[in-house]
Design a protein around this motif. Sequence first.
Motif, PDB file in Angstrom:
ATOM      1  N   PRO B  25       0.817  -1.211   0.000  1.00  0.00           N
ATOM      2  CA  PRO B  25       0.000   0.000   0.000  1.00  0.00           C
ATOM      3  C   PRO B  25       0.851   1.262   0.000  1.00  0.00           C
ATOM      4  CG  PRO B  25       0.164  -0.871   2.209  1.00  0.00           C
ATOM      5  CD  PRO B  25       0.889  -1.840   1.316  1.00  0.00           C
ATOM      6  N   ILE B  26       0.180   2.381  -0.131  1.00  0.00           N
ATOM      7  CA  ILE B  26       0.864   3.671  -0.027  1.00  0.00           C
ATOM      8  C   ILE B  26       1.411   3.818   1.390  1.00  0.00           C
ATOM      9  CG2 ILE B  26       0.522   6.173  -0.071  1.00  0.00           C
ATOM     10  CD1 ILE B  26      -1.558   5.686  -2.296  1.00  0.00           C
ATOM     11  N   SER B  27       2.620   4.304   1.483  1.00  0.00           N
ATOM     12  CA  SER B  27       3.282   4.422   2.776  1.00  0.00           C
ATOM     13  C   SER B  27       2.438   5.249   3.750  1.00  0.00           C
ATOM     14  CB  SER B  27       4.641   5.099   2.590  1.00  0.00           C
ATOM     15  OG  SER B  27       5.285   5.273   3.835  1.00  0.00           O
ATOM     16  N   GLY B  28       2.233   4.694   4.944  1.00  0.00           N
ATOM     17  CA  GLY B  28       1.474   5.406   5.964  1.00  0.00           C
ATOM     18  C   GLY B  28      -0.012   5.125   5.977  1.00  0.00           C
ATOM     19  N   HIS B  29      -0.496   4.445   4.941  1.00  0.00           N
ATOM     20  CA  HIS B  29      -1.928   4.137   4.899  1.00  0.00           C
ATOM     21  C   HIS B  29      -2.218   2.952   5.813  1.00  0.00           C
ATOM     22  CE1 HIS B  29      -3.222   6.250   0.918  1.00  0.00           C
ATOM     23  NE2 HIS B  29      -2.571   7.050   1.749  1.00  0.00           N
ATOM     24  N   ALA B  30      -3.061   3.195   6.812  1.00  0.00           N
ATOM     25  CA  ALA B  30      -3.344   2.150   7.795  1.00  0.00           C
ATOM     26  C   ALA B  30      -4.353   1.126   7.290  1.00  0.00           C
ATOM     27  CB  ALA B  30      -3.857   2.788   9.086  1.00  0.00           C
ATOM     28  N   THR B  31      -5.230   1.549   6.403  1.00  0.00           N
ATOM     29  CA  THR B  31      -6.305   0.661   5.964  1.00  0.00           C
ATOM     30  C   THR B  31      -5.981   0.082   4.593  1.00  0.00           C
ATOM     31  OG1 THR B  31      -7.842   2.099   7.151  1.00  0.00           O
ATOM     32  CG2 THR B  31      -8.793   0.433   5.713  1.00  0.00           C
ATOM     33  N   LEU B  32      -6.159  -1.219   4.473  1.00  0.00           N
ATOM     34  CA  LEU B  32      -5.882  -1.914   3.219  1.00  0.00           C
ATOM     35  C   LEU B  32      -7.077  -2.779   2.866  1.00  0.00           C
ATOM     36  CD1 LEU B  32      -2.574  -3.588   2.138  1.00  0.00           C
ATOM     37  CD2 LEU B  32      -4.720  -4.856   1.955  1.00  0.00           C
ATOM     38  N   TYR B  33      -7.402  -2.804   1.598  1.00  0.00           N
ATOM     39  CA  TYR B  33      -8.572  -3.522   1.103  1.00  0.00           C
ATOM     40  C   TYR B  33      -8.171  -4.445  -0.045  1.00  0.00           C
ATOM     41  CZ  TYR B  33     -10.544   0.925   2.901  1.00  0.00           C
ATOM     42  OH  TYR B  33     -10.850   2.040   3.643  1.00  0.00           O
ATOM     43  N   TRP B  34      -8.855  -5.566  -0.127  1.00  0.00           N
ATOM     44  CA  TRP B  34      -8.804  -6.426  -1.314  1.00  0.00           C
ATOM     45  C   TRP B  34     -10.205  -6.493  -1.908  1.00  0.00           C
ATOM     46  CZ3 TRP B  34      -4.656  -8.217  -3.798  1.00  0.00           C
ATOM     47  CH2 TRP B  34      -3.448  -8.362  -3.119  1.00  0.00           C
ATOM     48  N   TYR B  35     -10.269  -6.250  -3.211  1.00  0.00           N
ATOM     49  CA  TYR B  35     -11.529  -6.318  -3.947  1.00  0.00           C
ATOM     50  C   TYR B  35     -11.406  -7.368  -5.054  1.00  0.00           C
ATOM     51  CZ  TYR B  35     -13.090  -1.793  -2.033  1.00  0.00           C
ATOM     52  OH  TYR B  35     -13.481  -0.772  -1.214  1.00  0.00           O
ATOM     53  N   GLN B  36     -12.552  -7.936  -5.404  1.00  0.00           N
ATOM     54  CA  GLN B  36     -12.643  -8.811  -6.573  1.00  0.00           C
ATOM     55  C   GLN B  36     -13.536  -8.127  -7.599  1.00  0.00           C
ATOM     56  OE1 GLN B  36     -15.421 -12.158  -6.570  1.00  0.00           O
ATOM     57  NE2 GLN B  36     -13.727 -13.525  -7.043  1.00  0.00           N
ATOM     58  N   GLN B  37     -13.059  -8.001  -8.830  1.00  0.00           N
ATOM     59  CA  GLN B  37     -13.850  -7.386  -9.891  1.00  0.00           C
ATOM     60  C   GLN B  37     -14.025  -8.388 -11.014  1.00  0.00           C
ATOM     61  OE1 GLN B  37     -12.327  -3.765 -11.636  1.00  0.00           O
ATOM     62  NE2 GLN B  37     -14.298  -3.235 -12.522  1.00  0.00           N
ATOM     63  N   ILE B  38     -15.215  -8.942 -11.095  1.00  0.00           N
ATOM     64  CA  ILE B  38     -15.558  -9.864 -12.174  1.00  0.00           C
ATOM     65  C   ILE B  38     -15.961  -9.046 -13.394  1.00  0.00           C
ATOM     66  CG2 ILE B  38     -17.229 -11.627 -12.870  1.00  0.00           C
ATOM     67  CD1 ILE B  38     -17.180 -12.572  -9.929  1.00  0.00           C
TER      68      ILE B  38
END
Lengths: 112, 111
Positions: B25-38
Motif C-alpha cells: 500500500p501507499i506508505s502510511g496508509h493504515a487501511t488496506l482492502y482487497w476487492y474482486q472485480q468480475i
Amino acid sequence: AQSVSQHNHHVILSEAASLELGCNYSYGGTVNLFWYVQYPGQHLQLLLKYFSGDPLVKGIKGFEAEFIKSKFSFNLRKPSVQWSDTAEYFCAVKVDDYKLSFGAGTTVTVRA
Amino acid sequence: EAGVAQSPRYKIIEKRQSVAFWCNPISGHATLYWYQQILGQGPKLLIQFQNNGVVDDSQLPKDRFSAERLKGVDSTLKIQPAKLEDSAVYLCASSLGPWEFFGPGTRLTVL
C-alpha cells in the motif's frame, strides 16, 4: 443490504456532446458518495467525492456531480466530452464510514 | 507519492491450483482492502484490514480464500484451490482518510 445502481451499461457519444451518467443508491443513512474512473489500461482513480455541504461537487477534468438526497441520486455530468474521456465510470457509496459499495459501471465511448 | 503496488499483473492457472497475490500500500496508509472485480461488474470488497487486524471479511469465501497483513504493511491474498469462477481482477486499495487509492490489479484467469 445497500445497493448502487448505474442506469446505463454502455454510452456512446460524439466529441463535444454532453454526458450524464445516472447513479442511485438504496440506503437512507449518512452516505459518502464517489465517482471513480478507469481509463483503458489504467487503474481506478477518484474522479470526485461528496461528503457534506454543497450538493453540487466539482471534480477533475471538468466533471461534476449533483447529490439529490430526496432522490437517492448522485448523477455525474460533463457538458462537453472529449475523446480522452473514453473510460469506465463507477459510482460508489460508503455508508456510515463503512465499506465501499460499487455500481456495475458504465462504459463510455467517445467518438472523435 | 508512490501508488499502491501489486504483483503479479497477470496470472493464468488451472482449476484446483493455488495462487497468491501481493500488495504494497501507499506508505502510511493504515487501511488496506482487497476487492474482486468480475468482468462486467463493479469491484466487490473481499476483506478490509486496519493495520494488521481484520475489520471486515464477511464476503471472503473462507473455504478457499485467505489473506494476511503481517506487520501492518504489505498484504497477500491467496486462493487455494482455485475455481473457474475465481477468474477476475483482484484489486488492492489503501486509505488514510475517507477515500481509497487503488492499485493496478492482478488479472487472474482460471482454466
